[in-house]
Design a protein around this motif. Structure first.
Motif, PDB file in Angstrom:
ATOM      1  N   ARG A 280       0.851  -1.189   0.000  1.00  0.00           N
ATOM      2  CA  ARG A 280       0.000   0.000   0.000  1.00  0.00           C
ATOM      3  C   ARG A 280       0.880   1.229   0.000  1.00  0.00           C
ATOM      4  O   ARG A 280       2.002   1.218   0.489  1.00  0.00           O
ATOM      5  CB  ARG A 280      -0.901   0.023   1.239  1.00  0.00           C
ATOM      6  N   SER A 281       0.330   2.277  -0.505  1.00  0.00           N
ATOM      7  CA  SER A 281       1.028   3.553  -0.488  1.00  0.00           C
ATOM      8  C   SER A 281       0.607   4.318   0.760  1.00  0.00           C
ATOM      9  O   SER A 281      -0.537   4.247   1.195  1.00  0.00           O
ATOM     10  CB  SER A 281       0.643   4.341  -1.739  1.00  0.00           C
ATOM     11  N   GLU A 282       1.519   5.034   1.318  1.00  0.00           N
ATOM     12  CA  GLU A 282       1.200   5.893   2.436  1.00  0.00           C
ATOM     13  C   GLU A 282       1.479   7.319   2.020  1.00  0.00           C
ATOM     14  O   GLU A 282       2.505   7.611   1.416  1.00  0.00           O
ATOM     15  CB  GLU A 282       2.046   5.530   3.656  1.00  0.00           C
ATOM     16  N   LEU A 283       0.570   8.181   2.345  1.00  0.00           N
ATOM     17  CA  LEU A 283       0.699   9.581   1.974  1.00  0.00           C
ATOM     18  C   LEU A 283       0.338  10.428   3.177  1.00  0.00           C
ATOM     19  O   LEU A 283      -0.726  10.255   3.777  1.00  0.00           O
ATOM     20  CB  LEU A 283      -0.245   9.906   0.804  1.00  0.00           C
ATOM     21  N   PHE A 284       1.218  11.324   3.522  1.00  0.00           N
ATOM     22  CA  PHE A 284       0.990  12.235   4.632  1.00  0.00           C
ATOM     23  C   PHE A 284       1.319  13.624   4.120  1.00  0.00           C
ATOM     24  O   PHE A 284       2.482  13.942   3.867  1.00  0.00           O
ATOM     25  CB  PHE A 284       1.882  11.848   5.815  1.00  0.00           C
TER      26      PHE A 284
END
Length: 117
Positions: free
Chosen positions: A3-7
């Motif tokens: 999964r991609s994580e974006l913050f």
């Protein structure tokens, strides 16, 4: 988990975050785009504090007019904004429905970063 994580972080926060966490595995930041989301900051107090409201308002206007507010902002954030290289990124502009109907004069006080679109 593939999964991609974006913050999302503000351009003014990027350098500090990068400096603090760059040694973490897989920690990186995207250098190709920027998401612009208008999010003005307001001071909030009771309407009964009219004297305080007037004093803060007057002080902020004076600091803006004499350039000291901008200098303070630049001292704290400009290095990070430059590090973000915003002019080299594609800009995606979002709207903020929570600020609709607010007096638009706040926009005058937003730091204008040159961004090529």
């Amino acid at each position: 988990h593939n999964r991609s994580e974006l913050f999302l972080r503000g351009a003014n926060e990027l350098l500090g975050e990068w400096t603090t966490h760059k040694n973490l595995d897989n920690f990186t930041f995207d250098e190709t785009f920027v998401i612009y989301y208008p999010l003005p900051r307001f001071l909030v107090t009771s309407r009964e504090n009219q004297e305080l409201i007037a004093r803060i308002h007057e002080g902020l206007l004076k600091a803006y007019d004499d350039g000291s507010l901008l200098r303070l902002w630049e001292d704290k954030y400009l290095e990070s904004v430059k590090f973000a290289r915003l002019s080299e990124r594609k800009v995606y502009r979002l709207t903020n429905p929570f600020i609709e109907g607010i007096d638009p004069t706040w926009k005058r006080y937003v730091y204008q970063v040159p961004i090529d679109e």
